[in-house]
Scaffold this motif. Structure first.
Motif, PDB file in Angstrom:
ATOM      1  N   LEU A   5      12.834  -9.216  -8.306  1.00 23.30           N
ATOM      2  CA  LEU A   5      11.625  -8.779  -7.631  1.00 23.30           C
ATOM      3  C   LEU A   5      11.127  -7.457  -8.199  1.00 23.30           C
ATOM      4  O   LEU A   5      11.896  -6.507  -8.322  1.00 23.30           O
ATOM      5  CB  LEU A   5      11.898  -8.607  -6.137  1.00 23.30           C
ATOM      6  CG  LEU A   5      10.701  -8.143  -5.307  1.00 23.30           C
ATOM      7  CD1 LEU A   5       9.613  -9.199  -5.305  1.00 23.30           C
ATOM      8  CD2 LEU A   5      11.140  -7.831  -3.891  1.00 23.30           C
ATOM      9  N   PHE A   6       9.869  -7.430  -8.551  1.00 21.34           N
ATOM     10  CA  PHE A   6       9.238  -6.187  -8.982  1.00 21.34           C
ATOM     11  C   PHE A   6       8.325  -5.698  -7.879  1.00 21.34           C
ATOM     12  O   PHE A   6       7.463  -6.449  -7.417  1.00 21.34           O
ATOM     13  CB  PHE A   6       8.424  -6.411 -10.254  1.00 21.34           C
ATOM     14  CG  PHE A   6       9.271  -6.618 -11.453  1.00 21.34           C
ATOM     15  CD1 PHE A   6      10.595  -6.210 -11.464  1.00 21.34           C
ATOM     16  CD2 PHE A   6       8.761  -7.217 -12.588  1.00 21.34           C
ATOM     17  CE1 PHE A   6      11.391  -6.401 -12.572  1.00 21.34           C
ATOM     18  CE2 PHE A   6       9.546  -7.406 -13.704  1.00 21.34           C
ATOM     19  CZ  PHE A   6      10.867  -7.004 -13.703  1.00 21.34           C
ATOM     20  N   ILE A   7       8.519  -4.481  -7.479  1.00 21.01           N
ATOM     21  CA  ILE A   7       7.734  -3.941  -6.376  1.00 21.01           C
ATOM     22  C   ILE A   7       6.811  -2.864  -6.914  1.00 21.01           C
ATOM     23  O   ILE A   7       7.206  -2.064  -7.757  1.00 21.01           O
ATOM     24  CB  ILE A   7       8.658  -3.328  -5.313  1.00 21.01           C
ATOM     25  CG1 ILE A   7       9.707  -4.340  -4.887  1.00 21.01           C
ATOM     26  CG2 ILE A   7       7.866  -2.839  -4.117  1.00 21.01           C
ATOM     27  CD1 ILE A   7      10.860  -3.736  -4.126  1.00 21.01           C
ATOM     28  N   ALA A   8       5.591  -2.851  -6.433  1.00 16.23           N
ATOM     29  CA  ALA A   8       4.665  -1.810  -6.842  1.00 16.23           C
ATOM     30  C   ALA A   8       3.965  -1.238  -5.620  1.00 16.23           C
ATOM     31  O   ALA A   8       3.687  -1.960  -4.663  1.00 16.23           O
ATOM     32  CB  ALA A   8       3.649  -2.361  -7.823  1.00 16.23           C
ATOM     33  N   ASP A   9       3.707   0.037  -5.651  1.00 10.09           N
ATOM     34  CA  ASP A   9       3.123   0.767  -4.531  1.00 10.09           C
ATOM     35  C   ASP A   9       1.758   1.273  -4.982  1.00 10.09           C
ATOM     36  O   ASP A   9       1.624   1.883  -6.031  1.00 10.09           O
ATOM     37  CB  ASP A   9       4.091   1.910  -4.205  1.00 10.09           C
ATOM     38  CG  ASP A   9       3.549   2.887  -3.188  1.00 10.09           C
ATOM     39  OD1 ASP A   9       2.376   3.267  -3.293  1.00 10.09           O
ATOM     40  OD2 ASP A   9       4.312   3.281  -2.294  1.00 10.09           O
ATOM     41  N   THR A  10       0.727   1.005  -4.183  1.00  9.71           N
ATOM     42  CA  THR A  10      -0.619   1.380  -4.617  1.00  9.71           C
ATOM     43  C   THR A  10      -1.049   2.739  -4.094  1.00  9.71           C
ATOM     44  O   THR A  10      -2.144   3.193  -4.400  1.00  9.71           O
ATOM     45  CB  THR A  10      -1.667   0.369  -4.107  1.00  9.71           C
ATOM     46  OG1 THR A  10      -1.726   0.458  -2.686  1.00  9.71           O
ATOM     47  CG2 THR A  10      -1.309  -1.034  -4.524  1.00  9.71           C
ATOM     48  N   ASP A  11      -0.202   3.343  -3.249  1.00 13.06           N
ATOM     49  CA  ASP A  11      -0.589   4.613  -2.638  1.00 13.06           C
ATOM     50  C   ASP A  11      -1.877   4.467  -1.840  1.00 13.06           C
ATOM     51  O   ASP A  11      -2.688   5.394  -1.800  1.00 13.06           O
ATOM     52  CB  ASP A  11      -0.774   5.685  -3.704  1.00 13.06           C
ATOM     53  CG  ASP A  11       0.346   6.712  -3.652  1.00 13.06           C
ATOM     54  OD1 ASP A  11       0.883   6.931  -2.559  1.00 13.06           O
ATOM     55  OD2 ASP A  11       0.680   7.267  -4.703  1.00 13.06           O
ATOM     56  N   PRO A  38       0.798  -1.230   0.000  1.00 10.18           N
ATOM     57  CA  PRO A  38       0.000   0.000   0.000  1.00 10.18           C
ATOM     58  C   PRO A  38       0.832   1.282   0.000  1.00 10.18           C
ATOM     59  O   PRO A  38       0.425   2.273  -0.583  1.00 10.18           O
ATOM     60  CB  PRO A  38      -0.806  -0.089   1.303  1.00 10.18           C
ATOM     61  CG  PRO A  38      -0.783  -1.505   1.697  1.00 10.18           C
ATOM     62  CD  PRO A  38       0.539  -2.032   1.207  1.00 10.18           C
ATOM     63  N   ASP A  39       1.972   1.288   0.674  1.00 10.24           N
ATOM     64  CA  ASP A  39       2.694   2.550   0.799  1.00 10.24           C
ATOM     65  C   ASP A  39       4.148   2.317   1.179  1.00 10.24           C
ATOM     66  O   ASP A  39       4.456   2.026   2.333  1.00 10.24           O
ATOM     67  CB  ASP A  39       2.018   3.425   1.857  1.00 10.24           C
ATOM     68  CG  ASP A  39       2.728   4.750   2.033  1.00 10.24           C
ATOM     69  OD1 ASP A  39       3.586   5.084   1.201  1.00 10.24           O
ATOM     70  OD2 ASP A  39       2.420   5.461   3.012  1.00 10.24           O
ATOM     71  N   LEU A  40       5.015   2.495   0.230  1.00  9.00           N
ATOM     72  CA  LEU A  40       6.436   2.242   0.473  1.00  9.00           C
ATOM     73  C   LEU A  40       7.052   3.242   1.438  1.00  9.00           C
ATOM     74  O   LEU A  40       8.126   2.991   1.979  1.00  9.00           O
ATOM     75  CB  LEU A  40       7.213   2.273  -0.845  1.00  9.00           C
ATOM     76  CG  LEU A  40       7.113   0.985  -1.652  1.00  9.00           C
ATOM     77  CD1 LEU A  40       7.782   1.158  -2.994  1.00  9.00           C
ATOM     78  CD2 LEU A  40       7.781  -0.136  -0.861  1.00  9.00           C
ATOM     79  N   ALA A  81      -5.964   0.598  -7.402  1.00  3.81           N
ATOM     80  CA  ALA A  81      -4.630   0.377  -7.950  1.00  3.81           C
ATOM     81  C   ALA A  81      -4.168  -1.063  -7.712  1.00  3.81           C
ATOM     82  O   ALA A  81      -3.417  -1.623  -8.503  1.00  3.81           O
ATOM     83  CB  ALA A  81      -3.633   1.360  -7.340  1.00  3.81           C
ATOM     84  N   LEU A  85       0.768  -6.980 -13.581  1.00  2.46           N
ATOM     85  CA  LEU A  85       1.907  -7.773 -13.156  1.00  2.46           C
ATOM     86  C   LEU A  85       1.776  -9.231 -13.570  1.00  2.46           C
ATOM     87  O   LEU A  85       2.751  -9.900 -13.871  1.00  2.46           O
ATOM     88  CB  LEU A  85       2.007  -7.682 -11.627  1.00  2.46           C
ATOM     89  CG  LEU A  85       3.353  -7.414 -10.989  1.00  2.46           C
ATOM     90  CD1 LEU A  85       4.079  -6.311 -11.708  1.00  2.46           C
ATOM     91  CD2 LEU A  85       3.169  -7.053  -9.531  1.00  2.46           C
ATOM     92  N   LEU A 104      -2.741  -3.197 -10.726  1.00  5.54           N
ATOM     93  CA  LEU A 104      -1.363  -3.673 -10.686  1.00  5.54           C
ATOM     94  C   LEU A 104      -1.314  -5.190 -10.740  1.00  5.54           C
ATOM     95  O   LEU A 104      -0.436  -5.777 -11.375  1.00  5.54           O
ATOM     96  CB  LEU A 104      -0.673  -3.170  -9.425  1.00  5.54           C
ATOM     97  CG  LEU A 104      -0.285  -1.696  -9.501  1.00  5.54           C
ATOM     98  CD1 LEU A 104       0.128  -1.172  -8.131  1.00  5.54           C
ATOM     99  CD2 LEU A 104       0.862  -1.521 -10.489  1.00  5.54           C
TER     100      LEU A 104
END
Lengths: 345, 345
Positions: A93-99, A68-70, A104, A112, A108
């Motif tokens: 590793l692929f990292i994604a942040d949804t804010d 959710p939030d890096l 999102a 992904l 994502l």
DNA sequence: CTGAAAGCGCTAACAA
DNA sequence: TTGTTAGCGCTTTCAG
């Protein structure tokens, strides 16, 4: 244009298949030809196209992580755990942040899914239904969330809260306020459950101050409510919120823990560095991240022959620090009259 | 198995190309057939395979971001800026963390290159040569690093340090210590350059305390050296290190800023929340992240017709807070004799 | 041990 | 407006 396997093949005077084999199954080719191939590949700076390879093997060598939030230190720690495990197993590793946006997550997840072999979905905010509906073809392991039929790694949040309440109760606190996190947070729900249960067990009053953003400002905003609630102790959804509480209480000249005790949750590194330090419920973030990957990899290895969606639950542990934001409820008089219901003293 | 474009095609009774067109160039197909295709796609839960698409279009719709350490709040902010810009341009963002390891940078660069259209490489620790050698076929924009021939987004660190030193100088400080960051950090080098220059200009002594990990513990470790150095003010490589300094100084009962002043750099959100708050040199993290993506996208749009590697430099800005860790050097006597060279007082 | 050929899922000419 | 064909870069039968 980057060199392809063909370029290497012609440069080495062999066929594409030989190049392919020389690179991925070295045993199957003559040492001499292999040397020739490797030489050519090296000279041309050849890098196999993983996407193309994935297209045929069905394996990409990538894992995905959605958080959710890096900028929340809790998730940074999770990232480190996931990363260590992924790297150890030779996955990128692929990292994604949804804010913190539920929509999102779904987006994502979809973006992904074909580019990775598996996904760790950490603390998703989407409703169960939406999550279930997403037809993701890579394996997904949930973290900090349990949904029927999906593998998950969770932490026993309720028990953590129980430890906190019993600690406070032992110190004489009888009226405890809770600064809740996002309504959509499963962990928050678990924490509330644990709080209610143990408040009842210890005969304490529990005051729910409402839901706040799981950020510093959330704690700042909640501080005045906490004071007005008459509670002698406040438990925050997480440490970041607790730091916000401390900050606002400081500005209002309210002494912690003399006038009011503050507890956090998560055990982010910052919590040990404040004055007073934060007593907190430690969540094994790194280990949970690691466990999620281990679970994911085991699912990948087994193919689609699912056993009934394995769950792994880790435990939380109350951390009481030396100089801390928690004191006996009776240790000092409560000035200012904002405590409506003091302890025995 | 996930449905492919073929499944959709046969389900809708059309050819693959029609499905493809209906999805990516809606104008070119009959509204009726398009409706049929969309219906079939929806019903089957079809998700185009972006990797396969990328194989042929040469575009993946992904951007990559490589940072040294996601648990450093500085980089979290950068991530947010990059993410906002990427999402705005309808790109997915893949983030990778190197754990401050230079070798991981190169590795990740390679792993990422075919799976993304462009990469933002933030604060790389690898030597120029290694970086130049990597034959990456996607575009790469450097951040916080300038290398001949590569596009970059940087911040004027030297000027930031100048502002800090002049501020201290105006407050009467004549002996300033610096807690340096990683040797391999370009930003650190720039900061040292600015410090030396402005120390000379203002006639101050500059004490280099050595290189420390850019983490809290780095600051803790450096604090005693700072005290022993006789400096009346310490500038830390970044805010996280400055917080470590504050913590250790607090443990040693050294009052900040009465006995020694502490400055940070970066302006992470935490720096405003401590007591005393941190005076710091603000780096436009978010904007820099955004700028890097903007630059990247412009490169992608232009094709390979490179102009001579554009650079963009943003400025740093000293932030002096109300209640802060910096005071005039003459404001209080310096007790304990650890200042070897006091100011005029 | 090596090469030829087929095909992963998709898009882009080129025809129709 | 739609279908057919070729091929992106790679692995993997299947022969040789």
């Amino acid at each position: 244009m980057a060199p392809t396997i063909r370029d290497v093949a012609s440069a080495a005077g062999v066929s594409q298949s030989t190049v392919s084999r020389a690179l991925s199954m070295p045993e199957l080719v003559n040492p001499a030809t292999r040397a020739r191939v490797l030489e050519a590949a090296g000279r041309l700076g050849y890098q196999p196209n993983r996407a193309a390879r994935g297209l045929i093997t069905g394996r990409t060598g990538n894992l995905g992580l959605i958080v959710p939030d890096l900028s929340n230190p809790f998730f940074s720690s999770v990232v480190k755990g996931v990363q260590a495990a992924a790297r150890g197993a030779d996955y990128s590793l692929f990292i994604a942040d949804t804010d913190e946006e539920a929509s999102a997550e779904i987006e994502l997840l979809r973006a992904l899914t074909r580019q990775v072999d598996g996904i760790v979905l950490c603390s998703p905010r989407s409703p169960d239904d939406d999550l279930a509906r997403v037809g993701v073809d890579s394996s997904v392991v949930l973290m900090n969330r349990r949904i029927e039929g999906r593998p998950s790694v969770t932490v026993d949040n309720a028990d953590g809260m129980r430890q906190a309440v019993e600690h406070l109760s032992a110190l004489g606190h009888r009226r405890i306020a809770y600064v809740a996190g996002p309504r959509t947070s499963w962990s928050n729900a678990q924490r509330e459950r644990g709080l209610h249960q143990s408040a009842e067990d210890t005969g304490s009053d529990l005051v729910h101050l409402g839901h706040f953003p799981p950020r510093f400002e959330g704690g700042v905003a909640a501080a005045d409510l906490a004071l007005a609630s008459g509670a002698t102790a406040v438990i925050a959804y997480n440490d970041v919120v607790a730091l916000g509480l401390l900050s606002r209480l400081g500005s209002r000249q309210v002494s912690v823990p003399d006038e009011i005790s503050v507890l956090g949750c998560d055990d982010i590194s910052m919590s040990a560095m404040t004055h007073p330090a934060l007593t907190t419920v430690s969540i094994p973030k790194w280990e949970a991240g690691r466990a999620a990957v281990v679970l994911l990899l085991s699912l990948l290895a087994e193919g689609t022959a699912d056993s009934p969606a394995p769950d792994r639950e880790l435990s939380a542990q109350l951390i009481v620090r030396a100089t801390t934001g928690v004191a006996p409820a009776t240790s000092r008089p409560v000035p200012g009259g904002h405590s409506m219901k003091g302890p025995t003293g």
